[in-house]
Design a protein around this motif. Structure first.
Motif, PDB file in Angstrom:
ATOM      1  N   ALA A   1     -30.170  -6.985 -21.880  1.00 31.64           N
ATOM      2  CA  ALA A   1     -28.920  -7.745 -21.987  1.00 31.64           C
ATOM      3  C   ALA A   1     -27.958  -7.064 -22.962  1.00 31.64           C
ATOM      4  CB  ALA A   1     -29.204  -9.173 -22.439  1.00 31.64           C
ATOM      5  N   ARG A   2     -28.482  -6.564 -24.077  1.00 28.10           N
ATOM      6  CA  ARG A   2     -27.637  -5.877 -25.056  1.00 28.10           C
ATOM      7  C   ARG A   2     -27.029  -4.607 -24.452  1.00 28.10           C
ATOM      8  NH1 ARG A   2     -30.489  -4.394 -30.534  1.00 28.10           N
ATOM      9  NH2 ARG A   2     -31.844  -3.495 -28.978  1.00 28.10           N
ATOM     10  N   ILE A   3     -27.822  -3.881 -23.663  1.00 29.25           N
ATOM     11  CA  ILE A   3     -27.318  -2.667 -23.026  1.00 29.25           C
ATOM     12  C   ILE A   3     -26.226  -3.022 -22.019  1.00 29.25           C
ATOM     13  CG2 ILE A   3     -27.916  -0.781 -21.451  1.00 29.25           C
ATOM     14  CD1 ILE A   3     -30.706  -0.758 -22.845  1.00 29.25           C
ATOM     15  N   VAL A   4     -26.449  -4.059 -21.230  1.00 26.85           N
ATOM     16  CA  VAL A   4     -25.445  -4.465 -20.236  1.00 26.85           C
ATOM     17  C   VAL A   4     -24.153  -4.872 -20.932  1.00 26.85           C
ATOM     18  CG1 VAL A   4     -24.890  -6.217 -18.505  1.00 26.85           C
ATOM     19  CG2 VAL A   4     -27.126  -5.098 -18.469  1.00 26.85           C
ATOM     20  N   LEU A   5     -24.254  -5.590 -22.028  1.00 29.10           N
ATOM     21  CA  LEU A   5     -23.063  -6.079 -22.722  1.00 29.10           C
ATOM     22  C   LEU A   5     -22.359  -5.014 -23.541  1.00 29.10           C
ATOM     23  CD1 LEU A   5     -24.403  -9.536 -23.913  1.00 29.10           C
ATOM     24  CD2 LEU A   5     -22.739  -9.105 -22.081  1.00 29.10           C
ATOM     25  N   LYS A   6     -23.126  -4.118 -24.167  1.00 32.84           N
ATOM     26  CA  LYS A   6     -22.530  -3.175 -25.122  1.00 32.84           C
ATOM     27  C   LYS A   6     -22.702  -1.716 -24.752  1.00 32.84           C
ATOM     28  CE  LYS A   6     -22.947  -6.414 -28.856  1.00 32.84           C
ATOM     29  NZ  LYS A   6     -22.926  -6.554 -30.279  1.00 32.84           N
ATOM     30  N   GLY A   7     -23.492  -1.448 -23.722  1.00 27.87           N
ATOM     31  CA  GLY A   7     -23.748  -0.071 -23.319  1.00 27.87           C
ATOM     32  C   GLY A   7     -24.855   0.560 -24.143  1.00 27.87           C
TER      33      GLY A   7
ATOM     34  N   GLY B   1     -25.518 -10.890  -9.385  1.00 29.18           N
ATOM     35  CA  GLY B   1     -25.925  -9.673 -10.080  1.00 29.18           C
ATOM     36  C   GLY B   1     -25.779  -8.437  -9.218  1.00 29.18           C
ATOM     37  N   ARG B   2     -26.093  -8.566  -7.935  1.00 28.71           N
ATOM     38  CA  ARG B   2     -25.937  -7.444  -7.004  1.00 28.71           C
ATOM     39  C   ARG B   2     -24.471  -7.007  -6.949  1.00 28.71           C
ATOM     40  NH1 ARG B   2     -28.726  -6.428  -1.804  1.00 28.71           N
ATOM     41  NH2 ARG B   2     -29.452  -8.570  -1.903  1.00 28.71           N
ATOM     42  N   GLY B   3     -23.570  -7.973  -6.890  1.00 28.36           N
ATOM     43  CA  GLY B   3     -22.144  -7.656  -6.856  1.00 28.36           C
ATOM     44  C   GLY B   3     -21.682  -6.952  -8.116  1.00 28.36           C
ATOM     45  N   ILE B   4     -22.153  -7.424  -9.257  1.00 25.95           N
ATOM     46  CA  ILE B   4     -21.785  -6.802 -10.536  1.00 25.95           C
ATOM     47  C   ILE B   4     -22.338  -5.385 -10.606  1.00 25.95           C
ATOM     48  CG2 ILE B   4     -22.125  -6.896 -13.041  1.00 25.95           C
ATOM     49  CD1 ILE B   4     -22.075 -10.014 -12.689  1.00 25.95           C
ATOM     50  N   TYR B   5     -23.602  -5.209 -10.216  1.00 29.46           N
ATOM     51  CA  TYR B   5     -24.206  -3.871 -10.230  1.00 29.46           C
ATOM     52  C   TYR B   5     -23.413  -2.922  -9.335  1.00 29.46           C
ATOM     53  CZ  TYR B   5     -27.446  -0.021  -9.896  1.00 29.46           C
ATOM     54  OH  TYR B   5     -27.990   1.233  -9.952  1.00 29.46           O
ATOM     55  N   THR B   6     -23.072  -3.379  -8.146  1.00 30.44           N
ATOM     56  CA  THR B   6     -22.327  -2.551  -7.200  1.00 30.44           C
ATOM     57  C   THR B   6     -20.967  -2.157  -7.763  1.00 30.44           C
ATOM     58  OG1 THR B   6     -23.464  -3.556  -5.322  1.00 30.44           O
ATOM     59  CG2 THR B   6     -21.359  -2.477  -4.869  1.00 30.44           C
ATOM     60  N   ALA B   7     -20.301  -3.091  -8.400  1.00 26.29           N
ATOM     61  CA  ALA B   7     -18.955  -2.840  -8.911  1.00 26.29           C
ATOM     62  C   ALA B   7     -18.942  -2.028 -10.202  1.00 26.29           C
ATOM     63  CB  ALA B   7     -18.227  -4.164  -9.134  1.00 26.29           C
ATOM     64  N   VAL B   8     -19.929  -2.215 -11.062  1.00 28.20           N
ATOM     65  CA  VAL B   8     -19.874  -1.638 -12.407  1.00 28.20           C
ATOM     66  C   VAL B   8     -20.882  -0.507 -12.623  1.00 28.20           C
ATOM     67  CG1 VAL B   8     -20.095  -2.175 -14.869  1.00 28.20           C
ATOM     68  CG2 VAL B   8     -19.071  -3.839 -13.323  1.00 28.20           C
TER      69      VAL B   8
ATOM     70  N   ALA C   1     -23.318   1.011 -10.130  1.00 28.89           N
ATOM     71  CA  ALA C   1     -23.823   1.865  -9.054  1.00 28.89           C
ATOM     72  C   ALA C   1     -23.161   3.235  -8.982  1.00 28.89           C
ATOM     73  CB  ALA C   1     -23.696   1.158  -7.708  1.00 28.89           C
ATOM     74  N   ASN C   2     -21.920   3.371  -9.429  1.00 26.10           N
ATOM     75  CA  ASN C   2     -21.285   4.686  -9.369  1.00 26.10           C
ATOM     76  C   ASN C   2     -22.058   5.727 -10.153  1.00 26.10           C
ATOM     77  OD1 ASN C   2     -19.197   3.970  -7.682  1.00 26.10           O
ATOM     78  ND2 ASN C   2     -17.827   3.422  -9.337  1.00 26.10           N
ATOM     79  N   CYS C   3     -22.617   5.356 -11.274  1.00 26.89           N
ATOM     80  CA  CYS C   3     -23.366   6.304 -12.092  1.00 26.89           C
ATOM     81  C   CYS C   3     -24.877   6.211 -11.838  1.00 26.89           C
ATOM     82  CB  CYS C   3     -23.081   6.074 -13.570  1.00 26.89           C
ATOM     83  SG  CYS C   3     -21.351   6.377 -14.001  1.00 26.89           S
ATOM     84  N   HIS C   4     -25.401   5.003 -11.838  1.00 24.76           N
ATOM     85  CA  HIS C   4     -26.845   4.821 -11.663  1.00 24.76           C
ATOM     86  C   HIS C   4     -27.261   4.888 -10.201  1.00 24.76           C
ATOM     87  CE1 HIS C   4     -27.809   4.082 -15.829  1.00 24.76           C
ATOM     88  NE2 HIS C   4     -26.791   3.249 -15.911  1.00 24.76           N
ATOM     89  N   GLN C   5     -26.276   4.941  -9.298  1.00 24.56           N
ATOM     90  CA  GLN C   5     -26.458   5.044  -7.861  1.00 24.56           C
ATOM     91  C   GLN C   5     -26.958   3.726  -7.262  1.00 24.56           C
ATOM     92  OE1 GLN C   5     -25.519   8.198  -6.181  1.00 24.56           O
ATOM     93  NE2 GLN C   5     -24.532   7.911  -8.165  1.00 24.56           N
ATOM     94  N   PRO C   6     -26.622   3.472  -6.015  1.00 30.33           N
ATOM     95  CA  PRO C   6     -27.062   2.226  -5.372  1.00 30.33           C
ATOM     96  C   PRO C   6     -28.588   2.069  -5.372  1.00 30.33           C
ATOM     97  CG  PRO C   6     -25.320   3.232  -4.091  1.00 30.33           C
ATOM     98  CD  PRO C   6     -25.689   4.218  -5.173  1.00 30.33           C
ATOM     99  N   THR C   7     -29.291   3.199  -5.390  1.00 35.00           N
ATOM    100  CA  THR C   7     -30.765   3.168  -5.394  1.00 35.00           C
ATOM    101  C   THR C   7     -31.341   2.969  -6.790  1.00 35.00           C
ATOM    102  OG1 THR C   7     -30.891   5.551  -5.716  1.00 35.00           O
ATOM    103  CG2 THR C   7     -30.876   4.742  -3.430  1.00 35.00           C
ATOM    104  N   GLY C   8     -30.512   3.118  -7.836  1.00 36.86           N
ATOM    105  CA  GLY C   8     -31.005   3.019  -9.203  1.00 36.86           C
ATOM    106  C   GLY C   8     -31.663   4.290  -9.704  1.00 36.86           C
ATOM    107  N   ARG C   9     -31.555   5.364  -8.946  1.00 35.20           N
ATOM    108  CA  ARG C   9     -32.231   6.611  -9.305  1.00 35.20           C
ATOM    109  C   ARG C   9     -31.385   7.540 -10.173  1.00 35.20           C
ATOM    110  NH1 ARG C   9     -36.930   6.020  -7.257  1.00 35.20           N
ATOM    111  NH2 ARG C   9     -37.286   5.110  -5.216  1.00 35.20           N
TER     112      ARG C   9
END
Length: 65
Positions: free
Chosen positions: A52-58, A12-19, A21-29
């Motif tokens: 889960a729905r947000i992750v899959l469909k935005g 999950g960390r890898g997916i967050y970093t790749a998909v 973090a650019n917008c939500h930032q590495p800190t999630g802020r």
């Protein structure tokens, strides 16, 4: 965490970093004008089916939980 939970966490960390973090930032802020913070967000801390729905469909705009 169990070994299996740790493995899932790292995936999950890898997916967050790749998909995400650019917008939500590495800190999630978040990034002003681009993506709201996810730290403390009702969408993240609430019903896991909604997250889960947000992750899959935005998510665009506002919708009721």
């Amino acid at each position: 965490m169990t070994a299996a939970e740790q493995q899932q966490f790292e995936k999950g960390r890898g997916i967050y970093t790749a998909v995400c973090a650019n917008c939500h930032q590495p800190t999630g802020r978040g990034l002003d004008g681009v993506a709201l913070p996810i730290v403390g967000s009702k969408w993240v801390l609430g019903d896991e089916r909604i997250l889960a729905r947000i992750v899959l469909k935005g998510k665009v705009g506002h919708f009721a939980a």
